[in-house]
Structure formats: structure tokens, C-alpha cells
Design a protein around this motif. Structure first.
Motif, PDB file in Angstrom:
ATOM      1  N   GLN A 114      14.276 -59.540   3.723  1.00  0.00           N
ATOM      2  CA  GLN A 114      14.583 -58.451   2.528  1.00  0.00           C
ATOM      3  C   GLN A 114      14.745 -59.942   1.955  1.00  0.00           C
ATOM      4  N   ASP A 115      16.002 -60.199   1.665  1.00  0.00           N
ATOM      5  CA  ASP A 115      15.867 -61.919   1.000  1.00  0.00           C
ATOM      6  C   ASP A 115      15.668 -62.625   1.598  1.00  0.00           C
ATOM      7  N   THR A 116      16.061 -62.516   2.782  1.00  0.00           N
ATOM      8  CA  THR A 116      15.736 -63.770   4.073  1.00  0.00           C
ATOM      9  C   THR A 116      15.963 -62.559   4.883  1.00  0.00           C
ATOM     10  N   ILE A 117      15.470 -63.270   5.836  1.00  0.00           N
ATOM     11  CA  ILE A 117      14.935 -62.074   7.579  1.00  0.00           C
ATOM     12  C   ILE A 117      16.308 -62.147   7.625  1.00  0.00           C
ATOM     13  N   GLY A 118      16.645 -60.707   8.135  1.00  0.00           N
ATOM     14  CA  GLY A 118      17.996 -59.706   8.241  1.00  0.00           C
ATOM     15  C   GLY A 118      17.700 -59.398   9.909  1.00  0.00           C
ATOM     16  N   LYS A 119      19.426 -59.905  10.268  1.00  0.00           N
ATOM     17  CA  LYS A 119      19.229 -59.311  11.655  1.00  0.00           C
ATOM     18  C   LYS A 119      20.544 -58.093  12.019  1.00  0.00           C
ATOM     19  N   PHE A 120      19.895 -57.196  12.736  1.00  0.00           N
ATOM     20  CA  PHE A 120      20.493 -56.249  12.686  1.00  0.00           C
ATOM     21  C   PHE A 120      20.431 -55.455  13.589  1.00  0.00           C
ATOM     22  N   GLY A 121      21.950 -55.144  14.532  1.00  0.00           N
ATOM     23  CA  GLY A 121      21.194 -53.892  15.460  1.00  0.00           C
ATOM     24  C   GLY A 121      21.137 -52.063  14.784  1.00  0.00           C
ATOM     25  N   LEU A 122      21.254 -51.517  16.113  1.00  0.00           N
ATOM     26  CA  LEU A 122      19.986 -50.416  16.617  1.00  0.00           C
ATOM     27  C   LEU A 122      20.882 -48.946  16.946  1.00  0.00           C
ATOM     28  N   THR A 123      21.226 -48.039  16.215  1.00  0.00           N
ATOM     29  CA  THR A 123      21.943 -46.998  16.692  1.00  0.00           C
ATOM     30  C   THR A 123      20.846 -45.928  16.103  1.00  0.00           C
ATOM     31  N   PHE A 124      21.061 -44.379  16.878  1.00  0.00           N
ATOM     32  CA  PHE A 124      19.869 -43.539  16.817  1.00  0.00           C
ATOM     33  C   PHE A 124      21.291 -42.371  16.447  1.00  0.00           C
ATOM     34  N   ASP A 125      21.079 -41.637  15.581  1.00  0.00           N
ATOM     35  CA  ASP A 125      21.691 -40.203  14.881  1.00  0.00           C
ATOM     36  C   ASP A 125      21.079 -39.454  15.513  1.00  0.00           C
ATOM     37  N   GLY A 126      20.447 -38.489  16.112  1.00  0.00           N
ATOM     38  CA  GLY A 126      19.342 -37.824  16.651  1.00  0.00           C
ATOM     39  C   GLY A 126      18.645 -37.395  15.840  1.00  0.00           C
ATOM     40  N   LYS A 127      18.178 -38.353  14.768  1.00  0.00           N
ATOM     41  CA  LYS A 127      17.213 -38.095  14.341  1.00  0.00           C
ATOM     42  C   LYS A 127      16.469 -39.035  13.395  1.00  0.00           C
ATOM     43  N   ASP A 128      17.325 -40.836  13.148  1.00  0.00           N
ATOM     44  CA  ASP A 128      16.730 -41.208  12.310  1.00  0.00           C
ATOM     45  C   ASP A 128      17.600 -42.640  13.551  1.00  0.00           C
ATOM     46  N   PHE A 129      16.561 -43.749  13.186  1.00  0.00           N
ATOM     47  CA  PHE A 129      17.462 -44.866  13.723  1.00  0.00           C
ATOM     48  C   PHE A 129      17.324 -45.785  13.010  1.00  0.00           C
ATOM     49  N   GLN A 130      19.187 -46.526  12.895  1.00  0.00           N
ATOM     50  CA  GLN A 130      19.903 -46.860  11.468  1.00  0.00           C
ATOM     51  C   GLN A 130      20.350 -48.473  12.628  1.00  0.00           C
TER      52      GLN A 130
END
Length: 152
Positions: A98-114
Motif C-alpha cells: 500500500q503506501d508501505t508494505i502492510g502486514k495482515f492476518g487472514l480469515t475466510f468468510d465462506g466466499k472471500d479471504f479477508q
């Protein structure tokens, strides 16, 4: 989310979609440029030695708008990465530019990875004298102002 969970979800999908915390989808032409093992060995501010290890996915986009990563291809990348990740069922961390490297966790809602926000924290709150009360926001006082009242 753990690697085993992602491997379970991928075969059921027709397409892979990643969504940022603000609800915006990553462009469908994203790439998975890296799958890696990230180990962190550190001492917290209370003097406790700690270790963390995660599987890291780096997502990236370029101007190749015809690129689409199929779920089966992503699964084959994950299987290939076992050479690096080993057999541990690691938590997944996602990096995305993004503006810099963003770090995120990950979940799944049944359709998309969040992609979920990650936060910093003091891991030694007792040693630092930090109470839970220090993390609550103060209540703001709202004054009622009227035009010409001199309060603004």
C-alpha cells in the motif's frame, strides 16, 4: 488462519478474492510473489525471550491485467512451499503493498479471504506498569456552542 485451513477452502472456490479491512478487493490480477517462513526471535520490554514463526504470503499486483491465479494453482504453490515451510500448520501472515508494505492476518468468510488488521502491543504490561485502563480512550466533553457565544 492456518495453512491447513486455506488448503481446505481452496478446492471449493471458483476464484480467489482477497478483501482489505476497508472492504476493498485486491485487483483480480494480483500475484502471489512469495510464500515464505518468517521467524522472529526477540526479547520483549519485560526481558522475556520470545519466538514467533508464521507462513508469509506476499501479494502483489502489476499491469498484467489478464493474469488470474486459479485456486488450484494457489494450492499447488502451497504444496510446493512445504519444502520451505515444513509440515508445521503455521498461522498465515499476508504482506500487501500500500503506501508501505502492510502486514495482515487472514480469515475466510465462506466466499472471500479477508485481510485483517494486525496491531502492535506491549507483551509485558505487568512489567511496564500498564493497566487495561491505559488503553481506554478518554471521554470527550462536547460543549454546546452558539454563534457569537465566544466558545469557538
Amino acid at each position: 488462519m492456518k495453512i491447513s485451513e486455506m488448503k481446505q477452502f481452496l478446492p471449493e472456490l471458483d476464484a480467489i478474492n482477497f478483501r482489505l479491512p476497508n472492504g476493498t478487493y485486491l485487483p483480480p490480477h494480483f500475484h502471489v510473489t512469495e510464500v515464505g517462513l518468517v521467524s522472529k526471535h526477540f526479547i520483549d520490554c519485560g526481558g522475556v525471550e520470545r519466538r514467533e514463526t508464521v507462513a508469509n504470503f506476499q501479494l502483489w499486483e502489476a499491469g498484467d491485467y489478464d493474469h488470474r491465479l486459479a485456486p488450484q494453482k494457489f494450492l499447488s504453490i502451497l504444496n510446493l512451499s512445504e519444502k520451505i515451510l515444513g509440515s508445521d500448520d503455521l498461522d498465515i501472515e499476508v504482506e500487501y503493498q500500500q503506501d508501505t508494505i502492510g502486514k495482515f492476518g487472514l480469515t475466510f468468510d465462506g466466499k472471500d479471504f479477508q485481510l485483517t488488521p494486525k496491531q502492535t502491543a506491549c507483551l509485558a504490561q505487568d512489567a511496564c506498569g500498564i493497566s487495561d485502563a491505559a488503553f481506554s480512550l478518554p471521554q470527550l466533553q462536547v460543549a454546546s456552542c452558539t454563534p457569537g457565544g465566544g466558545c469557538c
